[in-house]
Enzyme design. Structure first.
Site, PDB file in Angstrom:
ATOM      1  N   HIS A 156      -7.118  -4.408  -1.175  1.00 50.16           N
ATOM      2  CA  HIS A 156      -6.794  -5.550  -1.702  1.00 50.16           C
ATOM      3  C   HIS A 156      -7.312  -6.676  -2.707  1.00 50.16           C
ATOM      4  O   HIS A 156      -7.419  -7.841  -2.542  1.00 50.16           O
ATOM      5  CB  HIS A 156      -6.594  -6.078  -0.314  1.00 50.16           C
ATOM      6  CG  HIS A 156      -6.150  -6.367   1.434  1.00 50.16           C
ATOM      7  ND1 HIS A 156      -6.906  -5.626   1.662  1.00 50.16           N
ATOM      8  CD2 HIS A 156      -4.992  -5.986   1.646  1.00 50.16           C
ATOM      9  CE1 HIS A 156      -6.082  -5.353   2.467  1.00 50.16           C
ATOM     10  NE2 HIS A 156      -4.828  -5.095   2.785  1.00 50.16           N
TER      11      HIS A 156
ATOM     12  N   HIS B  29       0.704  -1.218  -0.189  1.00 54.92           N
ATOM     13  CA  HIS B  29      -0.200   0.348  -0.510  1.00 54.92           C
ATOM     14  C   HIS B  29       1.126   0.931   0.080  1.00 54.92           C
ATOM     15  O   HIS B  29       0.504   2.596   0.342  1.00 54.92           O
ATOM     16  CB  HIS B  29      -0.422  -0.356   0.816  1.00 54.92           C
ATOM     17  CG  HIS B  29      -1.562  -1.414   1.345  1.00 54.92           C
ATOM     18  ND1 HIS B  29      -2.917  -1.127   0.471  1.00 54.92           N
ATOM     19  CD2 HIS B  29      -1.735  -1.972   2.414  1.00 54.92           C
ATOM     20  CE1 HIS B  29      -3.023  -2.662   0.814  1.00 54.92           C
ATOM     21  NE2 HIS B  29      -2.340  -2.888   1.487  1.00 54.92           N
TER      22      HIS B  29
END
Lengths: 211, 333
Positions: free
Chosen positions: B219, B57
């Protein structure tokens, strides 16, 4: 077997690690259907680390062995199952602290404490499609066997059978906890990977402690 | 799978070594267990802020370690939560005695691991407060799921709480502020393409050439619905419309508008989205008084965008504007 000592507990842990390694692809495959496809990989890494820890620092008693496994799982598994199984082993260790041998009733008390730990941490109840769906029926069967005077081997075998039924009963359930819950209705039709690994742990104990 | 890596198993370690080499004056890196912390930690008298989550991320969270933001960040494997031993060591490394705030995204693994770490830190006498961020309006049935996910608001909370901690405010106030940001921020994202976790080697999900997934998590978890690709203006209307429909932000409000790339969407498209968002909000009586545009909370190489709106008041605006000096966000310092 009427009671178990450190030797038998270690035999259980070795059997559990072997079964998880054997089934890691299967666990991951179950997880890829409704989760993030890493349960087998993570559990295998955790139990491998647990065995290494036990070998490097041989535990003095059963509580120390269970604590050592707890720390390995907490540190190595990751995801949600690391803290959940880690908590279970930690609470079981606390419940039997100081005992040299465990009678069937001690095993049941430790198991109860372990499940309560998981529930407190994960806030799951029966029917949420989680490891609790294998563990609670297993505890009920264990408790019933203890009440009827069964030894450890016989009681844990009954628990493992009940866990298998509980695991299979997760298939039609809609997940309400964990990453599978984002799938909503689409999570039905798949066996829960956590319930499956919980059954593996109990089946390993039944194998290791079989009379 | 085409990726610029050396070995699938070394992705996180190699990245951390790169961060250490690139920013030696700002951050230090622990490789056993993994965590990134301020080079000048612990900062005496200051509440320390620790966050963490799966890798993939970036720049969140490791890129936000530094003056005015995080004191430490714990990276897990790609898309896998970090573990309590990392969080405990990071907490100890940055604790000055003024207390530690854990900022946690609402994902089951992150929440459980941070809870254990907080318990362990308290056992060692460190005062810890945890705030869980859950700003993703895409999760509708939050009563029957693990709840709304923590996404874009995490970045804003880390910046604003970091500024408050830098001012010397006590732990309870910094934690309240974190809850205030969470209560006043809402997000929603979408994906044009999937992404590939290095260890998995293949895309997390399949998306047709002409399809997009609306309401995606960070995700690649499933979103609200899959549909044919639409124009930027139409996508903005879907995302920002869902945010306003949630009822926290509406006509007459001043907001911080955060247009975030999921990793693979270039700035040219982000500015188009920003333009359309500006127009959309104007039409709904909402005024953008601050903005943040770029890749800040990503999902590997996924093409897509998320929009976060935070309702601002004077206090939040002042803390947003305060100096920050981290590898991933830097102004006024």
């Amino acid at each position: 077997m009427n009671s178990v000592g450190l030797e038998e507990v270690l035999a259980w842990l070795r059997e559990a690690a072997a079964r998880i390694e054997e089934q890691k692809e299967y666990l991951t495959q179950l997880d890829s259907a409704i989760g993030d496809a890493d349960h087998g990989i993570n559990m295998n890494r955790g139990f491998k680390a647990a065995l290494e820890r036990l070998e490097a620092n041989p535990p003095e008693d059963i509580a120390a062995a269970l604590k050592s496994v707890a720390m390995a799982l907490i540190g190595k598994v990751g995801g949600a199952s690391g803290p959940l199984y880690g908590t279970m082993f930690m609470e079981m260790a606390k419940a039997i602290d100081g005992k040299e041998r465990l009678e069937a009733a001690d095993v049941a008390a430790a198991f109860r404490a372990g499940i309560d730990g998981i529930k407190a941490r994960g806030k799951a109840e029966e029917g949420d499609k989680t490891m609790i769906d294998a563990l609670e029926p297993a505890y009920a069967a264990l408790q019933e066997a203890v009440a009827s005077g069964a030894g450890v081997g016989e009681a844990i075998a009954a628990a493992a059978d009940a866990a298998a039924r509980g695991m299979e009963a997760t298939i039609p359930l809609v997940a309400r906890k964990g990453r599978a819950s984002y799938l909503g209705e689409r999570s039905a039709g798949h066996q829960d990977p956590g319930a499956t690994s919980s059954h593996l742990l109990l089946a390993a104990a039944a194998e290791a402690w079989g009379s | 799978m085409k990726k610029l890596i050396n070995n699938v198993d070394d992705v996180v370690r190699d990245e951390l070594e790169g961060i250490q080499l690139a920013h030696p004056h700002d951050v230090k890196v622990s490789l056993d267990p993994y965590y990134i912390y301020r080079a000048d930690a612990p900062v005496q008298g200051k509440v320390a802020i620790v966050s963490g989550g799966g890798s993939g991320h970036e720049p969140m969270h490791g890129g936000f370690v530094g003056m005015g933001m995080l004191d430490a960040a714990c990276p897990g494997e790609v898309f896998t939560s970090p573990t309590p031993d990392q969080m405990l060591e990071a907490t100890k490394a940055v604790s000055s005695g003024a207390g530690v705030l854990h900022i946690v995204k609402n994902y089951t693994g992150d929440v459980l691991n941070f809870e254990m770490a907080a318990d362990m830190a308290r056992d060692e006498g460190i005062e810890v407060e945890s705030v869980v961020i859950d700003d993703d309006v895409a999760v509708q049935d939050s009563l029957y799921t693990a709840g709304r996910r923590g996404v874009g608001a995490t970045v804003l909370a880390e910046k604003i709480c970091g500024a408050a901690a830098e001012e010397g405010r006590p732990l309870s106030e910094v934690a309240d502020l974190c809850r205030k940001v969470n209560d006043n921020a809402r997000s929603m994202g979408m994906a044009l393409t999937s992404c590939t976790v290095p260890a998995a080697g293949k895309p997390t999900f399949e998306l047709g050439e002409d399809e997009m997934e609306i309401g995606i998590g960070i995700h690649g978890e499933p979103g609200r619905e899959r549909m044919k690709v639409k124009s930027a203006a139409e996508v903005v209307e879907i995302l920002a419309g869902a945010i306003l429909d949630d009822g926290v932000i509406g006509s007459g409000d001043n907001v911080l508008a955060f247009v975030n790339s999921m990793g693979g969407t270039p700035l040219i498209e982000l500015y188009i989205v920003y333009r359309d968002l500006h127009r959309f909000l104007e039409g709904r009586g909402v005024t953008i008084t601050r903005n943040l545009i770029g890749p800040y909370i990503t999902s590997l190489e996924m093409q897509g965008v998320s929009i976060t709106l935070l309702k601002l008041d004077d206090e939040l605006t002042r803390l947003w504007d305060a100096p920050v000096k981290t590898p991933g966000m830097r102004w006024g310092a």
